[in-house]
Design a protein around this motif. Structure first.
Motif, PDB file in Angstrom:
ATOM      1  N   TRP A 578       0.816  -1.206   0.000  1.00  0.00           N
ATOM      2  CA  TRP A 578       0.000   0.000   0.000  1.00  0.00           C
ATOM      3  C   TRP A 578       0.851   1.258   0.000  1.00  0.00           C
ATOM      4  O   TRP A 578       2.044   1.223   0.291  1.00  0.00           O
ATOM      5  CB  TRP A 578      -0.912   0.014   1.228  1.00  0.00           C
ATOM      6  N   ARG A 587      -3.283   6.045  -1.676  1.00  0.00           N
ATOM      7  CA  ARG A 587      -2.975   6.342  -3.075  1.00  0.00           C
ATOM      8  C   ARG A 587      -2.906   5.057  -3.900  1.00  0.00           C
ATOM      9  O   ARG A 587      -3.117   5.065  -5.102  1.00  0.00           O
ATOM     10  CB  ARG A 587      -1.634   7.087  -3.176  1.00  0.00           C
ATOM     11  N   TYR A 588      -2.580   3.946  -3.230  1.00  0.00           N
ATOM     12  CA  TYR A 588      -2.510   2.650  -3.919  1.00  0.00           C
ATOM     13  C   TYR A 588      -2.698   1.555  -2.875  1.00  0.00           C
ATOM     14  O   TYR A 588      -2.283   1.699  -1.719  1.00  0.00           O
ATOM     15  CB  TYR A 588      -1.167   2.466  -4.624  1.00  0.00           C
ATOM     16  N   LYS A 594      -8.408  -7.767  -1.307  1.00  0.00           N
ATOM     17  CA  LYS A 594      -9.683  -8.484  -1.461  1.00  0.00           C
ATOM     18  C   LYS A 594      -9.650  -9.779  -0.660  1.00  0.00           C
ATOM     19  O   LYS A 594     -10.612 -10.146   0.015  1.00  0.00           O
ATOM     20  CB  LYS A 594      -9.926  -8.788  -2.951  1.00  0.00           C
ATOM     21  N   LEU A 600     -12.355  -4.419  -2.583  1.00  0.00           N
ATOM     22  CA  LEU A 600     -11.656  -4.233  -3.852  1.00  0.00           C
ATOM     23  C   LEU A 600     -10.755  -3.004  -3.722  1.00  0.00           C
ATOM     24  O   LEU A 600     -11.095  -2.043  -3.014  1.00  0.00           O
ATOM     25  CB  LEU A 600     -12.651  -4.024  -4.992  1.00  0.00           C
ATOM     26  N   PRO A 601      -9.593  -2.994  -4.405  1.00  0.00           N
ATOM     27  CA  PRO A 601      -8.682  -1.831  -4.296  1.00  0.00           C
ATOM     28  C   PRO A 601      -9.364  -0.517  -4.616  1.00  0.00           C
ATOM     29  O   PRO A 601      -9.153   0.483  -3.925  1.00  0.00           O
ATOM     30  CB  PRO A 601      -7.575  -2.163  -5.312  1.00  0.00           C
ATOM     31  N   GLU A 602     -10.211  -0.487  -5.673  1.00  0.00           N
ATOM     32  CA  GLU A 602     -10.838   0.773  -6.066  1.00  0.00           C
ATOM     33  C   GLU A 602     -11.833   1.286  -5.017  1.00  0.00           C
ATOM     34  O   GLU A 602     -12.203   2.463  -5.015  1.00  0.00           O
ATOM     35  CB  GLU A 602     -11.548   0.617  -7.416  1.00  0.00           C
ATOM     36  N   GLU A 603     -12.263   0.419  -4.100  1.00  0.00           N
ATOM     37  CA  GLU A 603     -13.169   0.857  -3.043  1.00  0.00           C
ATOM     38  C   GLU A 603     -12.434   1.631  -1.949  1.00  0.00           C
ATOM     39  O   GLU A 603     -13.060   2.367  -1.174  1.00  0.00           O
ATOM     40  CB  GLU A 603     -13.876  -0.338  -2.411  1.00  0.00           C
ATOM     41  N   VAL A 605      -9.023   3.223  -2.521  1.00  0.00           N
ATOM     42  CA  VAL A 605      -8.181   4.313  -3.014  1.00  0.00           C
ATOM     43  C   VAL A 605      -8.965   5.627  -2.919  1.00  0.00           C
ATOM     44  O   VAL A 605     -10.104   5.724  -3.362  1.00  0.00           O
ATOM     45  CB  VAL A 605      -7.730   4.039  -4.462  1.00  0.00           C
TER      46      VAL A 605
END
Length: 899
Positions: A578, A587-588, A594, A600-603, A605
């Motif tokens: 991360w 930021r990442y 998951k 999920l990563p996009e949830e 960031v």
């Protein structure tokens, strides 16, 4: 005098302790009855040291120690208590206590020991602070230097990586300090390769593979090279390297200083452009000089007065900044045209000017007179360049004057007619041109890039079909591996052995249109990559400036491969990778989130890290995060509570480090998060079981020892009742058996803790200094700077070795401890001058139960050392003393001079 705070819940002990300590005159003692009272006191941080009891109501000594460490850092702290349990000692030391002194026995002796330990703790802390301040000042000076600096020890591990180096390479010191194996070369070069400081003993032929312009200055070396700087820039650097020495003159490492000289190289390129401009000015001046020479020839052809008047008028009208003059030999008068008068600094009117005024304007008037006299005598021409100081005080000028002699019909000289032209600007341009030519020649010969001048070869239709190499600099050979002599005046086909001229279309376009171009290419015949700049100084000609970028291309390919590997590693790692900004916003975060947390990563960031923390753990998480954000270097791993998407609670271990920009400013943090929920549950279960077992063993030993004490008492009573010989012998045997049982129980207490904690790095000299040496025995230890990786019970090793020497050596007067190296192994030797150990017993003494006393001491020595792979053997000579050799393998010891 040292100010001391003594904390104890026993008023009598506070009173007697204050009396004994202040009696020495070295201490001023303040007393308080509880840890909380001390913590509430505003003067707590002003004391030189704190002495505290362990067991006190409300807050014990260890909790008091932790609070002091949290508030005041390294303030000296000593535990002074009657509790003698080993785990209390270990807990005190582990939490930062400087010393542990046990109460009991003679008050004078115990308070003398306490006073000694206080002095030692305070002086040691003062020395550490002084050394720390000195090291910080030196580090600040090194960081302030404008040039990048790198220093390594003899093993190549980084000792110094200053701020200028961080800015030059983009790599923070925290990522390199202590690392070796050319770690510092990875960022600028993309590979592990030596720097100049690694080449101090190399021959120049090997150094030239990496650097150019090598210069030796004693044992120092300076050289130049290219370097890949952050943000994709390519810079040119000058490096100077030298060995580092200790006070004995021994080499301990090396240091190098790096300076960016890219601007100087660019300046030299600007000079080349200036040379081209000066070349154009020279051609213009040459044209003007030819005009002046033509005018002089016209003057020589004039033969009569009328022609002289016509020539005078023609010269005045056609030649700019040229004045005419006439000297009448008969009358001695000097006539000057208006322009000539202006040049000499007089009002711009034609007319006669006294000779003495004209000569006053000419510093070397004598030379002018001699030349005029020679012209009259027919011995020489009158064609002079000389300096003048204008009569009006304006700046000095340079004059070109040409004249001819006129004679009358009888051949008698009558007048001299001449012109004077102001050539100041031409002279200055000529001097500038000469300097520019010299600088351009030096630049061409010494530039690190290869350079060559070419001429297009065209067919009958005027179409380019090849080109000829007219000139090349020395770097041409270095980059191409082809000698200049073998290619000059040859076509590209002949020079490079190819069927088609390389890059003819690009070169022809530049030579015919005058438009410069820059491109990168792979030249198969030489198996190299090049960066090439091409421009045209004149039509049909072009200059190429090129560099071998093969290593750069290879590094880029490796970097791309490394990036792909890193991406695959991140996406397949079982841990979460991360990155957050300084506000705690993601930021990442890698896809593994998951699997671990159900998101999920996009949830995540763009959201705060606190969105993953349960409400009941928010205070703890906030406290850890505040420490986290305040850090400016590597951060100690810590644990925080987390909540899975499905709602169940978890524990996550965080490992991270700061992310900085090119200026060294922290812009965020990057790290790894690992799910340790099951591990924490297992650890808690194990701790619970160990506590229960330890409690059971402690209670059982306590009860058993009480029973043994009662039994021994009855045996002593029975022995005093005058039993018969047989009964007395039985009682003695029973007493011996009971004593052995007590020894076995004591051994079980010690052995229970063996291997129960992680091995630690211990300072050997510190452990030896704590031994209680009997008065008749002299003790010496030469083991400074040695640290061993051993079980925390290692202190019992040396206590047992001392007990063995004193108890079984019979007449021991001297004990010596020292070390030696055997290959990669360290051998620590303990030897005495006692009776020694028989050859047949050298191995038996390590067997449990063997010996004249308990038979457990040396058995325990081998067991404790063996936990970390350390061996022990007895190699002494019987009759001359015992010698125990402790064999420490590589990796289980550290030496001060090796870091």
């Amino acid at each position: 005098m040292y100010s001391i705070l003594y904390v104890d819940d026993e008023p009598a002990l506070l009173e007697i302790g204050k009396f004994f300590l202040e009696q020495s005159g070295d201490f001023q003692v303040a007393v308080m009855a509880s840890a909380q009272e001390a913590l509430d006191s505003p003067a707590l941080g002003t004391y030189d040291a704190i002495v505290s009891d362990y067991q006190m109501p409300g807050m014990d000594g260890i909790e008091f120690l932790k609070a002091v460490r949290e508030r005041y850092g390294d303030l000296p702290f000593l535990i002074f208590t009657g509790r003698g349990r080993e785990e209390v000692v270990i807990e005190a030391i582990n939490n930062g206590a400087d010393f542990y002194v046990q109460k009991g026995g003679d008050p004078t002796a115990q308070f003398a020991e306490l006073a000694h330990k206080i002095r030692h703790a305070v002086l040691r802390k003062q020395a550490e602070r002084s050394q720390g301040e000195s090291e910080r000042r030196l580090a600040d000076i090194i960081d302030f230097l404008p040039d990048a600096m790198l220093a390594v020890d003899k093993e190549g591990r980084v000792l110094v990586w200053n701020r200028a180096n961080e800015e030059l390479t983009g790599v923070p010191a925290s990522m390199l300090l202590g690392k070796g194996n050319y770690e510092y070369a990875l960022s600028p070069y993309g590979e592990r390769r030596p720097f100049l400081l690694d080449m101090l003993s190399w021959p120049d032929e090997e150094i030239k593979k990496y650097y150019s312009n090598i210069v030796h200055d004693g044992r120092a070396i300076s050289a130049e090279s290219d370097l890949a700087a952050p943000k994709g820039r390519q810079i040119h650097i000058m490096v100077k390297a030298s060995p580092l020495y200790n006070q004995k003159g021994e080499v301990t490492g090396a240091i190098e200083v790096v300076r960016d000289i890219t601007r100087r190289i660019e300046t030299e390129k600007d000079l080349r452009a200036a040379y081209e401009r000066v070349t154009m000015t020279e051609e213009e001046l040459r044209s003007q000089f030819d005009e002046l020479r033509a005018t002089n020839e016209q003057l020589t052809a004039a033969k009569d007065e009328l022609r002289r008047q016509v020539d005078r008028l023609a010269m005045a009208q056609s030649i700019g900044q040229s004045g005419s003059w006439e000297y009448n030999i008969v009358t001695g008068t000097f006539w000057v045209s208006a322009e000539g008068a202006r040049i000499l600094g007089f009002p711009a009117f034609a007319g006669n000017i006294p000779v003495e005024k004209i000569e006053a304007c000419i510093p070397d008037a004598a030379m002018v007179r001699r030349t005029m006299t020679g012209l009259i005598a027919g011995e020489k021409e009158y064609n002079l360049e000389y300096a003048i100081r204008p009569a009006d005080g304006s700046a000095p000028r340079t004059i070109l004057s040409v004249a001819r002699l006129e004679k009358d019909a009888s051949g008698r000289p009558v007048r001299i007619i001449g012109i004077a032209r102001d050539i100041t600007e031409r002279q200055q341009a000529k001097e500038a041109l000469m300097k520019s030519e010299d600088r351009f020649a030096a630049l061409f010969s010494n530039m690190l890039s290869g350079a060559a001048l070419h001429k297009l070869v065209c067919n009958d239709k005027g179409e380019p079909e090849d080109y000829v190499i007219l000139a090349a600099n020395p770097a041409f050979e270095q980059h191409l591996g082809i000698s200049r002599e073998s290619v000059l005046k040859k076509t590209s086909r002949e020079a490079y052995g190819v069927s088609e001229p390389p890059y003819l279309d690009i070169y022809a376009k530049a030579a015919l249109t005058g438009r410069a171009e820059v491109f990168e290419t792979y030249f198969a015949p030489l198996k190299k990559h090049f960066s090439i700049s091409v421009y045209s100084p004149e039509k049909n000609r072009f200059v190429t400036i090129f560099e071998d970028i093969t290593e750069k291309k290879q590094a880029e390919a490796k970097l791309k491969e490394s990036a792909e590997k890193f991406r695959a590693l991140v996406e397949t790692s079982p841990d979460m990778i991360w990155e957050i900004d300084c506000s705690g916003i993601f930021r990442y975060i890698s896809p593994t989130v998951k699997t671990i947390l159900g998101f999920l990563p996009e949830e995540l960031v763009g959201k705060s890290v606190t969105c993953l923390v349960p409400e009941q753990g928010m205070v703890l998480a906030q406290r850890e995060l505040e420490k986290f954000f305040a850090a400016d270097k590597f951060i100690t791993p810590f644990e925080v509570p987390a909540r899975h998407r499905d709602g169940h609670d978890m524990v996550v271990e965080i490992r991270s480090f700061p992310v900085t920009d090119s200026g060294g400013k922290v812009t965020g943090f990057r790290g790894v998060a690992r799910d340790i929920t099951e591990q924490k549950k297992a650890e808690e279960s194990l701790r619970r079981a160990n506590r229960q077992l330890t409690l059971l063993g402690s209670v059982s030993r306590h009860d058993s020892l009480n029973k043994i004490t009662v039994l021994l008492g009855y045996l002593r009573v029975a022995s005093k009742s005058s039993p018969g010989p047989e009964t007395k012998e039985i009682l003695e045997k029973m007493e011996a058996v009971v004593a052995a049982m007590r020894s076995q129980i004591e051994f079980a207490r010690i052995y229970q803790n063996l291997g129960s904690r992680e091995p630690q790095w211990c300072d050997l000299e510190s452990h030896l200094s704590q031994l209680q040496i009997p008065a008749p025995v002299s003790f010496s230890a030469d083991v400074g700077g040695i640290r061993l990786l051993a079980d925390p019970m290692v202190e019992t090793v040396f206590a047992n070795l001392l007990d063995n020497s004193v108890r079984h050596g019979e007449h021991v007067t001297k004990v010596r401890v020292f070390s030696r190296r055997e290959g990669t192994t360290l051998v620590v030797v303990w030897e005495d001058d006692g009776i020694g150990i028989a050859a047949s017993d050298k191995e038996k003494i390590f067997v449990r139960g063997y010996g004249k006393n308990t038979g457990l001491g040396l058995f325990l020595v081998r067991e404790v050392l063996g936990l970390t792979g350390i061996a022990v053997r007895e190699t002494g000579e019987p009759g001359k003393g015992a010698r125990f050799e402790i064999i420490v393998p590589e990796g289980a010891y550290r030496l001060a001079d090796a870091g």
